[in-house]
Write a protein that holds these residues in place. Structure first.
Motif, PDB file in Angstrom:
ATOM      1  N   CYS A 422      41.096  44.790  41.173  1.00  0.00           N
ATOM      2  CA  CYS A 422      41.220  46.106  41.469  1.00  0.00           C
ATOM      3  C   CYS A 422      40.660  46.628  42.905  1.00  0.00           C
ATOM      4  CB  CYS A 422      40.775  46.905  40.335  1.00  0.00           C
ATOM      5  SG  CYS A 422      38.958  47.106  40.472  1.00  0.00           S
ATOM      6  N   CYS A 425      35.014  45.098  43.761  1.00  0.00           N
ATOM      7  CA  CYS A 425      33.890  44.506  44.328  1.00  0.00           C
ATOM      8  C   CYS A 425      34.338  43.293  45.076  1.00  0.00           C
ATOM      9  CB  CYS A 425      33.236  44.098  43.084  1.00  0.00           C
ATOM     10  SG  CYS A 425      33.834  42.944  41.982  1.00  0.00           S
ATOM     11  N   CYS A 428      35.110  39.352  43.961  1.00  0.00           N
ATOM     12  CA  CYS A 428      36.544  39.111  43.340  1.00  0.00           C
ATOM     13  C   CYS A 428      37.730  39.523  44.369  1.00  0.00           C
ATOM     14  CB  CYS A 428      36.802  40.136  42.233  1.00  0.00           C
ATOM     15  SG  CYS A 428      38.283  40.354  41.458  1.00  0.00           S
ATOM     16  N   CYS A 468      33.616  42.503  36.740  1.00  0.00           N
ATOM     17  CA  CYS A 468      34.332  42.567  35.269  1.00  0.00           C
ATOM     18  C   CYS A 468      34.911  41.158  34.990  1.00  0.00           C
ATOM     19  CB  CYS A 468      35.328  43.766  34.999  1.00  0.00           C
ATOM     20  SG  CYS A 468      36.987  43.134  36.044  1.00  0.00           S
TER      21      CYS A 468
END
Ligand code: SF4
Length: 490
Positions: A422, A425, A428, A468
């Motif tokens: 996504c 952060c 990732c 996540c």
């Protein structure tokens, strides 16, 4: 009139039941009943018929088999199909027998008993049954279900929500789709029990875009349940609707799902606060996957103690495993936790497909670890998997044969993360792209000394610093591929 049963499940249709239904549509004296799927997809198209001795099945049927089926020639008693008989089905016990939208089928085979019992219990007593059952969420995080319900129930709010996460995106998983297409009332019943326990009056089923038949069936099932009065109790009406996502893997993460449900891009929220306290529109919200909700009715109907008596110390109840890849018998298997990977692949998967030799198995979708043959003794339960640095995820088991290129497989999974991240952060967002690039350089014969160390460093950073599970788990397929198949990365 002879009645034949054919599954209407998407996988069964793809395997040929639709072709049979069309070929036999105008056959005289024949009634075709479309049902949920048994999950024995290697036997599809599977045609069933009631005979005096019980339900008989003709597997891998073709249109030309109709005369034999009508004459009762050939066929196998359903209860003697080892793949099915060896399972201990609870959630999927009636699959293959029920018509998905027939309330009378669902009710006659035990449906609504959990909700009726919940109606006689206080919210705390319902949650108490869940606590006794020791049910853990079946979506991946395996969090104790009762604990989330307790938090949401105790929260003071003018509105609470129940959300079914039907964004089933892991490779090789389809049990949620089978439930939504095959026994949608079971999901609705589980959500109604949750709503009663926490005091929610609105619910959403967040269905992935790739499941159009499931979304359609769910909408019809909600309307049918509503007409029959199941969505209304003394507290009023429970408003339940289907919301179709836009095709993002990360929306399977509960907070990204809630962002999407609120009409925004699916970006992960920082936790805490947890959704049980502050979820949809900032209100207490229970988000659980479809299989978790579908497990709840049996627990209320049969009692928490019964559920807790199945499985292993830390993993109670049954698990729906979906076996795929290079095995003889791909399909859905529901058994108590505790069997080893080897048992499941051999006993239910039937071993390797003709001409294939085992190389690796992955459980947990694109974020799951890869295991070589020497690790097949791991019991399928949360604790053993956690100890092995792996996740059970949503129960998808994909078996790879010796023709698999492990570098390409590792690159594929890291490219998937780079695409689906996504972007919130840095570990990732950037780590997945850099890791993919290193693997691509290796494939092109342009790797530099120290690249594998850099890959390991990036992996450790992603594991420890991502927000996540997508970023935290993405390095596992790559790192376990390097650990178990080092020669291919030289
Ligand atoms: S780990 Fe990846 S998917 Fe998760 S919040 Fe960070 S950028 Fe988004």
């Amino acid at each position: 009139m002879t009645r034949l049963y054919l599954s209407n499940d998407t996988s069964a249709r793809a395997a040929g039941t639709e072709r049979l239904a069309q070929a036999w549509a105008s056959a005289p004296g024949l009634e075709l009943v479309r049902t949920s799927a048994r999950g024995a997809f290697f036997l599809e198209p599977l045609v069933e018929r009631d005979l005096p001795g019980g339900r008989m099945a003709w597997s891998n049927a073709t249109p030309d088999d109709l005369p034999n089926i009508l004459a009762g020639i050939g066929g196998t008693p359903v209860n003697r199909i080892a793949f099915l008989a060896d399972q201990q089905r609870v959630t999927f016990a009636n699959f293959g027998m029920t018509r998905p939208l027939a309330l009378e089928d669902y009710g006659s085979l035990g449906g609504w008993q959990g909700l009726e019992r919940a109606g006689s219990l206080s919210p705390d007593a319902i949650i108490g049954e869940l606590k006794t059952s020791r049910l853990r969420g079946r979506g991946g995080a395996a969090f104790p279900v009762w604990s989330k319900w307790q938090v949401a129930k105790d929260a003071a709010a003018d509105q609470k929500y129940v959300v079914a996460n039907a964004d089933e995106g892991d490779a090789g998983t389809y049990c949620d789709r089978m439930i939504m297409e095959g026994e949608p009332f079971r999901l609705i019943e589980g959500m109604l029990i949750c709503a009663r326990a926490i005091g929610a009056t609105r619910g959403f089923i967040y269905c992935r875009q790739e499941y159009p038949a499931a979304a359609r069936t769910l909408r019809e099932a909600i309307a049918a349940a509503e007409r029959a009065g199941w969505l209304t109790d003394e507290r009023g009406r429970f408003h339940l609707e289907v919301f179709v996502g836009a095709g993002s893997y990360v929306c399977g993460e509960e907070t990204a799902l809630l962002e999407s449900l609120e009409g925004r891009r699916g970006v992960v929220r920082a936790k805490p606060p947890y959704p049980a306290l502050s979820g949809l529109y900032g209100k207490p919200t229970i988000v659980s996957n479809v299989l978790t909700f579908a497990t709840v009715p049996s627990i209320l109907a049969r009692g928490g103690d019964w559920h807790a008596s199945l499985g292993t110390e830390g993993s109670r109840g049954t698990m729906a495993l979906q076996i795929g890849g290079r095995v003889k018998q791909p399909g859905l298997v529901e058994i108590p936790f505790g069997a080893t990977l080897a048992e499941v692949i051999e006993r239910f998967g039937g071993g390797m497909a003709a001409g294939a030799r085992f190389k690796a198995v992955q459980i947990g979708g694109p974020l799951g670890s890869l295991f070589p043959a020497s690790r097949l003794d791991i019991p399928i339960c949360y604790d053993a998997f956690s100890k092995a640095g792996a996740i059970l995820g949503h129960g998808g088991i994909v078996v790879y044969d010796d023709g698999t290129d492990m570098v390409e497989l590792a690159r594929h999974f890291m490219a998937f993360t780079a695409d689906e991240s996504c972007g919130k952060c840095t570990p990732c967002r950037i780590g997945s792209v850099r890791s993919r690039e290193i693997l691509e350089q290796l494939q092109a014969g342009r790797s530099r000394p120290g690249d594998l160390d850099l890959l390991a460093d990036l992996g450790e950073t992603m594991k420890g610093a991502s927000l996540c599970a997508l970023g935290q788990r993405a390095p596992y397929p790559v790192l376990t591929a390097i650990e178990h198949f080092p020669d291919e990365f030289r």
